[in-house]
Design an enzyme around this catalytic site. Structure first.
Site, PDB file in Angstrom:
ATOM      1  N   CYS A  82      -0.037   3.929   2.661  1.00 20.42           N
ATOM      2  CA  CYS A  82       0.371   3.471   3.994  1.00 20.42           C
ATOM      3  C   CYS A  82       1.795   3.924   4.306  1.00 20.42           C
ATOM      4  O   CYS A  82       2.099   4.326   5.436  1.00 20.42           O
ATOM      5  CB  CYS A  82       0.296   1.950   4.081  1.00 20.42           C
ATOM      6  SG  CYS A  82      -1.367   1.255   3.932  1.00 20.42           S
ATOM      7  N   CYS A 133       0.827  -1.208   0.000  1.00 25.02           N
ATOM      8  CA  CYS A 133       0.000   0.000   0.000  1.00 25.02           C
ATOM      9  C   CYS A 133       0.864   1.262   0.000  1.00 25.02           C
ATOM     10  O   CYS A 133       1.566   1.539   0.984  1.00 25.02           O
ATOM     11  CB  CYS A 133      -0.932  -0.017   1.221  1.00 25.02           C
ATOM     12  SG  CYS A 133      -1.755   1.546   1.563  1.00 25.02           S
TER      13      CYS A 133
END
Length: 308
Positions: free
Chosen positions: A48, A45
């Site tokens: 993230c 991700c």
């Protein structure tokens, strides 16, 4: 004025990885002591990777007023699925959820600007009963000691003085209400709580005071212990009698026994009366200090029943 977190905790105590094995201890139970922000993330991700260092910096800056638990959803799929079943929207990452007193109270998804993240951290700290800006701790502590000693009027005066200096101090409003509850002035306590500023109306001390007020009203209408015990002995599946007995036990100061009866009722029929047993347990837990052994043991047993 006192500064928040003058004694900083080690980073390892504030920021840590969590798995299925230690989620209950390091998130749910830990949030009874201090708010825990949980970052659900994944290695693939991109957002993230942007958010994590921002979260770590914000939590470190708070110096112990909040903790950060990081959960890799790919490595903890069973945990993520169980939490999703409990109502947490974990369909995308990053998802950040704040836990206070064992329950999720706020969240956001995706990478957010620093200003929005700082506002989120401040809101979570205040929801946990902390003071994100520092100050007035000594006065509040003195008022709490007076309240514990039965000096309700003196304590109320100090709580009122704190409110004059900090009109959005949730702990002071809650203290005022608890003074009224202790004095048996339940309507006045309700008026105090209904007058709390909107920005702190859902803070943990306010919710705890509301819970104490609800329990005080229940105590005024609770039935005789002996009669309720006899009714339950005659029919152990009399759920209403068991629920009423739990209320009467709490009114008599037998809090742990009340919790045990409600846990038994939840185990027998968790949906009875629209989940009344679970709701009453939360009311009792909210009314007590987050680190009270009755709360810690009760939440652990309830969670075991929910996830069984």
């Amino acid at each position: 004025m006192l500064e928040l977190g003058q004694n900083a905790a080690p980073a390892g105590d504030l920021i840590y990885d969590v798995t299925e094995a230690n989620f209950m201890a390091d998130v749910v139970e830990a949030s009874n002591e201090v708010p825990v922000i949980v970052d659900f993330w994944a290695t693939w991700c991109g957002p993230c990777k942007t958010l994590i260092p921002m979260l770590e910096a914000a939590v470190t800056k708070a110096k112990g007023a909040v903790k950060l638990a990081k959960i890799d959803v790919d490595q903890n799929q069973q945990l993520a699925a169980a939490l999703a079943q409990q109502g947490l929207p974990l369909q995308s990452v990053p998802t950040v959820v704040a836990f206070v007193k064992g329950r999720p109270i706020d969240m956001f998804q995706g990478a957010v600007p620093q200003s929005q993240l700082d506002a989120f951290i401040t809101k979570v700290i205040e929801a946990g009963g902390g003071d994100a800006s520092g100050g007035l701790d000594d006065a509040l502590a003195a008022a709490e000691e007076m309240l514990a000693d039965g000096a309700f009027e003196d304590a109320a005066q100090i709580f009122a003085a704190v409110i004059d200096e900090d009109p959005a101090n949730a702990a002071a409003y809650a203290g005022m209400a608890r003074c009224q509850i202790a004095a048996g002035e339940l309507d006045q306590a309700e008026a105090v709580l209904n007058g709390v500023p909107a920005e702190v109306s859902t803070a943990a001390p306010i919710e705890a005071a509301f819970a104490q007020l609800e329990l005080a009203r229940q105590a005024a209408n609770s039935g005789p212990l002996d009669e309720l015990k006899a009714a339950l002995a005659a029919d152990e599946n009399n759920h209403q009698a068991r629920f009423d007995l739990a209320q009467a036990l709490h009114a008599a100061g037998q809090v742990e026994e009340a919790v045990d009866q409600l846990l038994d009722l939840f185990k027998r029929d968790r949906e009875w009366n629209d989940g009344a047993a679970k709701q009453q347990l939360f009311t009792i837990f909210d009314a007590l200090a987050g680190n009270d052994p009755i709360v810690l043991n009760g939440r652990r047993k309830l969670s075991s029943l929910i996830f069984a």
